[in-house]
Motif scaffolding. Sequence first.
Motif, PDB file in Angstrom:
ATOM      1  N   THR A 128      37.126 -34.802 -38.643  1.00 41.29           N
ATOM      2  CA  THR A 128      35.650 -34.778 -38.530  1.00 41.29           C
ATOM      3  C   THR A 128      34.941 -33.948 -39.483  1.00 41.29           C
ATOM      4  O   THR A 128      34.159 -34.378 -40.330  1.00 41.29           O
ATOM      5  CB  THR A 128      35.170 -34.787 -37.162  1.00 41.29           C
ATOM      6  N   VAL A 129      35.408 -32.805 -39.518  1.00 44.55           N
ATOM      7  CA  VAL A 129      34.813 -31.726 -40.239  1.00 44.55           C
ATOM      8  C   VAL A 129      35.131 -31.820 -41.637  1.00 44.55           C
ATOM      9  O   VAL A 129      34.156 -31.819 -42.546  1.00 44.55           O
ATOM     10  CB  VAL A 129      35.322 -30.385 -39.887  1.00 44.55           C
ATOM     11  N   SER A 130      36.408 -32.115 -41.922  1.00 45.29           N
ATOM     12  CA  SER A 130      36.813 -32.529 -43.539  1.00 45.29           C
ATOM     13  C   SER A 130      36.095 -33.734 -43.774  1.00 45.29           C
ATOM     14  O   SER A 130      35.689 -33.709 -44.996  1.00 45.29           O
ATOM     15  CB  SER A 130      38.413 -32.771 -43.509  1.00 45.29           C
ATOM     16  N   GLY A 131      35.977 -34.874 -43.019  1.00 42.47           N
ATOM     17  CA  GLY A 131      34.996 -36.014 -43.481  1.00 42.47           C
ATOM     18  C   GLY A 131      33.555 -35.818 -43.696  1.00 42.47           C
ATOM     19  O   GLY A 131      33.092 -36.293 -44.834  1.00 42.47           O
ATOM     20  N   ILE A 132      32.913 -34.988 -43.066  1.00 44.07           N
ATOM     21  CA  ILE A 132      31.661 -34.654 -43.111  1.00 44.07           C
ATOM     22  C   ILE A 132      31.687 -33.588 -44.282  1.00 44.07           C
ATOM     23  O   ILE A 132      30.541 -33.867 -45.108  1.00 44.07           O
ATOM     24  CB  ILE A 132      31.288 -33.616 -41.963  1.00 44.07           C
ATOM     25  N   VAL A 133      32.248 -32.545 -44.555  1.00 42.80           N
ATOM     26  CA  VAL A 133      32.419 -31.801 -45.829  1.00 42.80           C
ATOM     27  C   VAL A 133      32.484 -32.615 -47.080  1.00 42.80           C
ATOM     28  O   VAL A 133      31.745 -32.498 -48.153  1.00 42.80           O
ATOM     29  CB  VAL A 133      33.350 -30.768 -45.887  1.00 42.80           C
ATOM     30  N   THR A 134      33.525 -33.664 -47.248  1.00 44.46           N
ATOM     31  CA  THR A 134      33.810 -34.552 -48.294  1.00 44.46           C
ATOM     32  C   THR A 134      32.628 -35.363 -48.489  1.00 44.46           C
ATOM     33  O   THR A 134      32.192 -35.589 -49.648  1.00 44.46           O
ATOM     34  CB  THR A 134      34.914 -35.368 -48.044  1.00 44.46           C
ATOM     35  N   ALA A 135      32.018 -35.954 -47.652  1.00 44.96           N
ATOM     36  CA  ALA A 135      30.705 -36.553 -47.590  1.00 44.96           C
ATOM     37  C   ALA A 135      29.378 -35.860 -48.206  1.00 44.96           C
ATOM     38  O   ALA A 135      28.803 -36.323 -49.009  1.00 44.96           O
ATOM     39  CB  ALA A 135      30.306 -37.400 -46.480  1.00 44.96           C
ATOM     40  N   GLU A 172      23.356 -40.932 -43.784  1.00 45.74           N
ATOM     41  CA  GLU A 172      24.048 -41.761 -44.381  1.00 45.74           C
ATOM     42  C   GLU A 172      25.511 -41.401 -43.853  1.00 45.74           C
ATOM     43  O   GLU A 172      26.338 -42.461 -43.522  1.00 45.74           O
ATOM     44  CB  GLU A 172      24.142 -41.686 -45.927  1.00 45.74           C
ATOM     45  N   ILE A 173      25.721 -40.068 -43.567  1.00 45.30           N
ATOM     46  CA  ILE A 173      27.305 -39.594 -42.998  1.00 45.30           C
ATOM     47  C   ILE A 173      27.368 -40.234 -41.385  1.00 45.30           C
ATOM     48  O   ILE A 173      28.238 -40.647 -41.018  1.00 45.30           O
ATOM     49  CB  ILE A 173      27.154 -38.251 -43.002  1.00 45.30           C
ATOM     50  N   LEU A 174      26.205 -39.987 -40.681  1.00 43.66           N
ATOM     51  CA  LEU A 174      26.233 -40.526 -39.584  1.00 43.66           C
ATOM     52  C   LEU A 174      26.395 -42.215 -39.417  1.00 43.66           C
ATOM     53  O   LEU A 174      26.872 -42.706 -38.527  1.00 43.66           O
ATOM     54  CB  LEU A 174      24.651 -40.360 -38.873  1.00 43.66           C
ATOM     55  N   GLU A 175      25.617 -42.761 -40.456  1.00 46.47           N
ATOM     56  CA  GLU A 175      25.890 -44.426 -40.506  1.00 46.47           C
ATOM     57  C   GLU A 175      27.264 -44.764 -40.668  1.00 46.47           C
ATOM     58  O   GLU A 175      27.749 -45.536 -40.234  1.00 46.47           O
ATOM     59  CB  GLU A 175      24.952 -44.806 -41.487  1.00 46.47           C
ATOM     60  N   ALA A 176      27.843 -43.911 -41.600  1.00 44.51           N
ATOM     61  CA  ALA A 176      29.080 -44.327 -42.082  1.00 44.51           C
ATOM     62  C   ALA A 176      30.116 -44.157 -40.916  1.00 44.51           C
ATOM     63  O   ALA A 176      30.973 -44.908 -40.541  1.00 44.51           O
ATOM     64  CB  ALA A 176      29.676 -43.247 -43.325  1.00 44.51           C
ATOM     65  N   PHE A 177      29.834 -42.990 -39.914  1.00 45.44           N
ATOM     66  CA  PHE A 177      30.713 -42.585 -38.762  1.00 45.44           C
ATOM     67  C   PHE A 177      30.673 -43.983 -37.850  1.00 45.44           C
ATOM     68  O   PHE A 177      31.541 -44.455 -37.219  1.00 45.44           O
ATOM     69  CB  PHE A 177      30.393 -41.454 -38.076  1.00 45.44           C
ATOM     70  N   THR A 200      29.533 -46.991 -38.412  1.00 47.17           N
ATOM     71  CA  THR A 200      30.225 -48.077 -38.793  1.00 47.17           C
ATOM     72  C   THR A 200      31.618 -48.196 -38.710  1.00 47.17           C
ATOM     73  O   THR A 200      32.242 -49.233 -38.387  1.00 47.17           O
ATOM     74  CB  THR A 200      29.773 -48.330 -40.456  1.00 47.17           C
ATOM     75  N   GLY A 201      32.242 -46.944 -39.115  1.00 52.47           N
ATOM     76  CA  GLY A 201      33.768 -46.893 -39.054  1.00 52.47           C
ATOM     77  C   GLY A 201      34.167 -47.113 -37.658  1.00 52.47           C
ATOM     78  O   GLY A 201      35.297 -47.877 -37.246  1.00 52.47           O
ATOM     79  N   PHE A 202      33.544 -46.671 -36.605  1.00 54.35           N
ATOM     80  CA  PHE A 202      33.815 -46.619 -35.000  1.00 54.35           C
ATOM     81  C   PHE A 202      33.698 -48.128 -34.669  1.00 54.35           C
ATOM     82  O   PHE A 202      34.572 -48.756 -34.032  1.00 54.35           O
ATOM     83  CB  PHE A 202      33.071 -45.851 -34.164  1.00 54.35           C
ATOM     84  N   ALA A 203      32.677 -48.759 -34.956  1.00 53.67           N
ATOM     85  CA  ALA A 203      32.347 -50.024 -34.693  1.00 53.67           C
ATOM     86  C   ALA A 203      33.255 -50.926 -35.310  1.00 53.67           C
ATOM     87  O   ALA A 203      33.859 -52.028 -34.739  1.00 53.67           O
ATOM     88  CB  ALA A 203      30.833 -50.724 -35.181  1.00 53.67           C
ATOM     89  N   SER A 204      33.840 -50.864 -36.579  1.00 51.53           N
ATOM     90  CA  SER A 204      34.940 -51.830 -36.979  1.00 51.53           C
ATOM     91  C   SER A 204      36.224 -51.512 -36.641  1.00 51.53           C
ATOM     92  O   SER A 204      37.122 -52.235 -36.687  1.00 51.53           O
ATOM     93  CB  SER A 204      34.860 -51.599 -38.578  1.00 51.53           C
ATOM     94  N   SER A 205      36.460 -50.244 -36.113  1.00 51.26           N
ATOM     95  CA  SER A 205      37.770 -49.789 -35.632  1.00 51.26           C
ATOM     96  C   SER A 205      37.921 -49.777 -33.992  1.00 51.26           C
ATOM     97  O   SER A 205      38.900 -49.188 -33.379  1.00 51.26           O
ATOM     98  CB  SER A 205      38.411 -48.449 -36.339  1.00 51.26           C
TER      99      SER A 205
END
Length: 239
Positions: free
Chosen positions: A25-32, A41-46, A48-53
């Motif tokens: 989670t931290v690495s994803g936030i830092v990368t974003a 946008e980061i929150l929206e990406a998380f 969307t990823g949760f809803a699709s998976s």
Amino acid sequence: MLVLIGVLLVIVGFAIRMNPLVVVTVSGIVTALIGGLTPLEILEAFGTGFASSRSVTVFVIVLPVIGLIERFGLQQQAKRMIARLSRLTTGRVLVGYLLIRQITAALGLNSVGGHAQTVRPLIFPMAEGAALRRYGTVPDPIKEKIKAHSAATDNVGVFFGEDIFVAVGSILLITSFVDATYGLQLDPLHVAVWAIPTAIAALLVHGFRLLRLDKQLDREVRAIEAADNVEIINAGGTA
């Protein structure tokens, strides 16, 4: 290149044995953030990823069933069955499962195996049963090692086997990313075909490690028994 800092964070986090969920989670936030995304946008990406998976949480439905069959002696029956087969060792049991796991994953049957539904109720008890037949008793450190190798065998089998299946998500992710980023048209079938040598190499390398596991367990069991004998002798001398 700065966005690759996220990969470095994952490596460091796993190396120091932090919680994998926190690390990813931290690495994803830092990368974003480095990539220029806003917090919204980061929150929206998380989301969307949760809803699709969200299908990955389906295993929760299976847990009560696994609990019931374990309650009625599935693990004990698996141990007894393996104990009757004199030629089976812990390493050989796990090599057999590795082969089955890779073949089923290559056919797209990822849900056939898994830690919750297969490793804990079946594979680990079978591997432990082989060790019980060989040693009589299995010390706790040896038991934990067998648990770890059982789980790792499942990971290796599905990780290197699933890429052979054309319709798996990882193949589609690779082809879509390369097409969108570099403008190269990758055929999913070509990616799947070239995953076959990697899967074979993983089978050979990890299979060899599992066959060596029996000798490692022999040495460790002897060392534990020798240490116990020394403690008994010392305790007798003290008394």
